[in-house]
Design a protein around this motif. Structure first.
Motif, PDB file in Angstrom:
ATOM      1  N   LEU A 377      36.352 -38.882-115.458  1.00 24.25           N
ATOM      2  CA  LEU A 377      36.389 -39.912-116.493  1.00 24.25           C
ATOM      3  C   LEU A 377      37.717 -39.854-117.226  1.00 24.25           C
ATOM      4  CD1 LEU A 377      32.933 -39.138-118.193  1.00 24.25           C
ATOM      5  CD2 LEU A 377      33.338 -40.584-116.195  1.00 24.25           C
ATOM      6  N   LYS A 378      38.074 -40.953-117.840  1.00 23.04           N
ATOM      7  CA  LYS A 378      39.227 -40.998-118.735  1.00 23.04           C
ATOM      8  C   LYS A 378      38.770 -40.562-120.121  1.00 23.04           C
ATOM      9  CE  LYS A 378      43.486 -42.848-119.698  1.00 23.04           C
ATOM     10  NZ  LYS A 378      44.734 -42.756-118.946  1.00 23.04           N
ATOM     11  N   ALA A 379      39.491 -39.614-120.709  1.00 24.33           N
ATOM     12  CA  ALA A 379      39.200 -39.212-122.079  1.00 24.33           C
ATOM     13  C   ALA A 379      39.800 -40.254-123.003  1.00 24.33           C
ATOM     14  CB  ALA A 379      39.772 -37.825-122.370  1.00 24.33           C
ATOM     15  N   ALA A 380      38.999 -41.265-123.317  1.00 24.92           N
ATOM     16  CA  ALA A 380      39.497 -42.406-124.086  1.00 24.92           C
ATOM     17  C   ALA A 380      38.329 -43.072-124.800  1.00 24.92           C
ATOM     18  CB  ALA A 380      40.183 -43.415-123.163  1.00 24.92           C
ATOM     19  N   PRO A 381      38.604 -43.782-125.900  1.00 18.93           N
ATOM     20  CA  PRO A 381      37.526 -44.443-126.638  1.00 18.93           C
ATOM     21  C   PRO A 381      36.938 -45.668-125.943  1.00 18.93           C
ATOM     22  CG  PRO A 381      39.655 -44.889-127.648  1.00 18.93           C
ATOM     23  CD  PRO A 381      39.902 -43.856-126.597  1.00 18.93           C
ATOM     24  N   ASP A 382      37.470 -46.025-124.768  1.00 16.28           N
ATOM     25  CA  ASP A 382      36.828 -47.044-123.937  1.00 16.28           C
ATOM     26  C   ASP A 382      36.443 -46.383-122.617  1.00 16.28           C
ATOM     27  OD1 ASP A 382      39.663 -46.838-123.523  1.00 16.28           O
ATOM     28  OD2 ASP A 382      39.496 -48.495-122.104  1.00 16.28           O
ATOM     29  N   PHE A 383      35.237 -46.622-122.148  1.00 14.23           N
ATOM     30  CA  PHE A 383      34.717 -45.927-120.973  1.00 14.23           C
ATOM     31  C   PHE A 383      35.481 -46.329-119.715  1.00 14.23           C
ATOM     32  CE2 PHE A 383      31.836 -45.917-117.269  1.00 14.23           C
ATOM     33  CZ  PHE A 383      31.590 -44.553-117.190  1.00 14.23           C
ATOM     34  N   GLN A 384      35.955 -45.313-118.985  1.00 18.44           N
ATOM     35  CA  GLN A 384      36.634 -45.548-117.713  1.00 18.44           C
ATOM     36  C   GLN A 384      36.208 -44.466-116.727  1.00 18.44           C
ATOM     37  OE1 GLN A 384      40.969 -46.384-117.982  1.00 18.44           O
ATOM     38  NE2 GLN A 384      40.680 -46.309-120.201  1.00 18.44           N
ATOM     39  N   LEU A 385      35.543 -44.854-115.658  1.00 23.61           N
ATOM     40  CA  LEU A 385      35.186 -43.945-114.574  1.00 23.61           C
ATOM     41  C   LEU A 385      36.279 -44.032-113.519  1.00 23.61           C
ATOM     42  CD1 LEU A 385      33.193 -42.044-113.142  1.00 23.61           C
ATOM     43  CD2 LEU A 385      32.034 -44.079-112.242  1.00 23.61           C
ATOM     44  N   LEU A 386      36.998 -42.940-113.315  1.00 23.17           N
ATOM     45  CA  LEU A 386      38.158 -42.942-112.432  1.00 23.17           C
ATOM     46  C   LEU A 386      37.792 -42.636-110.980  1.00 23.17           C
ATOM     47  CD1 LEU A 386      40.648 -41.007-114.756  1.00 23.17           C
ATOM     48  CD2 LEU A 386      40.297 -43.478-114.558  1.00 23.17           C
ATOM     49  N   ALA A 387      36.800 -41.754-110.784  1.00 22.01           N
ATOM     50  CA  ALA A 387      36.431 -41.383-109.415  1.00 22.01           C
ATOM     51  C   ALA A 387      35.061 -40.722-109.416  1.00 22.01           C
ATOM     52  CB  ALA A 387      37.473 -40.439-108.806  1.00 22.01           C
TER      53      ALA A 387
END
Length: 420
Positions: A377-387
């Motif tokens: 996941l991206k450590a960010a305030p918007d959810f992002q699944l990277l792989a």
């Protein structure tokens, strides 16, 4: 020598390791926070792709391995044997193993296993905790240095807390059950330096999943060394409260009430805060370390009825990231405790449940579920699944270990080394 000085001593030991080697010497990494300085880690793999090696295990287990240089250390049960394995990190070959027999009766939850605690090393010795079977220290060649008989452990769900080292101590959280204590031993000799016994808690009111019932009580948390501006604190999540102790004497420095009486996660620290979180729909509290006495009124926030959690999270950029046991990843604002986002992570086999703790590498979070799917996941305030990377190898309750540009993953059948 305080904890900061100890970290410097470990730093100089690390300099003696091979180039580019970054150790993962204990449960949740160098500082117990789940954060690695390595950023060039694998991002894509499978059971056939980018596998450097895999080593067959004789029995399922929940402990997470540790890595120091060219050695991987793993606690492993085989029947009544309680073993410490040392593997070659380059090819997975077994360099040596130790074995002791569990001579006392032991109980475990059907989902827990013997040898559930991770070992710990400072580059000179490696320490393994086997519950009622004892505490053992070995040099890096596998020679026994000392052992300590800790006595009976009688909780029906077993044990899980891992030992922790500083410059002169080995800290052990023993329990839960009728005998529940925090103790410090001389890491060079095994001599006991102090012990704090915890009385059994009888909560009048429960707000967790056992509301209206007596329910289970206990803590499976690993102690966490926290460095403040003026001192080092040994922080532990306990039934009903988050507590900090003086590593030298065992004296309780401060406590913050507000936790429920059933806890699995270890305390989490970062950006000037310590966070404790309970299990089974328990409570979460956030407080600044460095206080004195009862600091309950100074806590930053409390969430009385929170998610079911077993694994611990990571703190970065003003947020706490954590994977709740049902499989929902969550981003929580550090300042307020409010949820920013919450998303279910589901792998190709459709299973979401997880016991794992998160690992932070740069701005990427690695975390796995019980099916062996590792999410990035991206450590960010918007959810992002990277792989999403899947291992088809049975149950996986251990957490991801990053070291030397590789990932080490324990399933119920194998220990895997993943590269590029």
């Amino acid at each position: 020598m305080n904890y900061k000085d100890f970290l410097w001593s470990v730093f100089f030991l690390v300099l003696s390791l091979p180039a580019n080697a970054t150790p993962w010497p204990q449960w949740r990494g160098p500082h117990g926070t789940g954060i690695t300085s390595e950023e060039d880690l694998p991002t894509h793999w499978s059971s056939e792709k980018n596998v450097v090696w895999k080593c067959a295990l004789p029995q399922k287990g929940n402990s997470t391995p540790i890595v120091w240089g060219d050695r991987v250390f793993l606690t492993q049960a085989r029947g009544q044997e309680r073993m410490l394995w040392c593997l070659n990190a380059k090819d997975g070959g077994l360099l040596w193993q130790t074995s002791t027999l569990a001579s006392r009766p032991e109980q475990f939850h059907p989902t827990n296993t013997p040898c559930a605690a991770s070992p710990v090393t400072d580059g000179e010795r490696v320490v393994a905790y086997f519950g009622a079977a004892g505490l053992f220290a070995y040099d890096l060649a596998g020679n026994e240095l000392w052992r300590v008989d800790l006595g009976d452990l009688d909780h029906q769900w077993g044990y899980a807390a891992s030992p922790v080292l500083d410059d002169k101590h080995c800290f052990v959280h023993f329990g839960p059950g009728s005998r529940h204590f925090l103790a410090a031993f001389d890491k060079r000799t095994g001599d006991k330096l102090w012990q704090v016994d915890f009385p059994k808690v009888h909560p009048q009111v429960r707000t967790d999943g056992f509301a209206g019932k007596e329910g289970e009580i206990g803590s499976w948390s690993t102690p966490l060394l926290v460095q403040t501006k003026t001192r080092t604190e040994l922080v532990l999540s306990l039934p009903g409260k988050l507590s900090a102790f003086d590593p030298e004497t065992g004296k309780e420095l401060w406590f913050c009430e507000g936790l429920n009486p059933l806890l699995y996660t270890s305390a989490m620290t970062g950006e000037g805060l310590v966070i404790g979180s309970g299990g089974y729909g328990g409570s979460t509290v956030a407080v600044a370390p460095g206080g004195d006495g009862d600091v309950t009124q100074k806590r930053l926030w409390q969430k009385l009825r929170d998610k079911q959690r077993i694994g611990s999270g990571v703190i970065s950029g003003g947020f706490l990231y954590i994977l709740n046991s049902p499989g929902t990843a969550q981003c929580i604002q550090l300042a307020t405790g409010e949820s920013v986002w919450e998303e279910r992570l589901t792998g190709p086999r459709g299973r979401s449940e997880s016991w794992a703790s998160m690992v932070l590498s740069g701005d990427r979070i690695y975390v796995n579920n019980q099916a062996g799917d590792v999410f990035i996941l991206k450590a960010a305030p918007d959810f992002q699944l990277l792989a999403t990377n899947a291992l088809d190898d049975g149950l996986m309750n251990a957490s991801v270990v990053p070291a030397e540009g590789r990932l080490f993953l324990r399933t119920e059948k194998h220990l895997w080394c993943i590269g590029r």
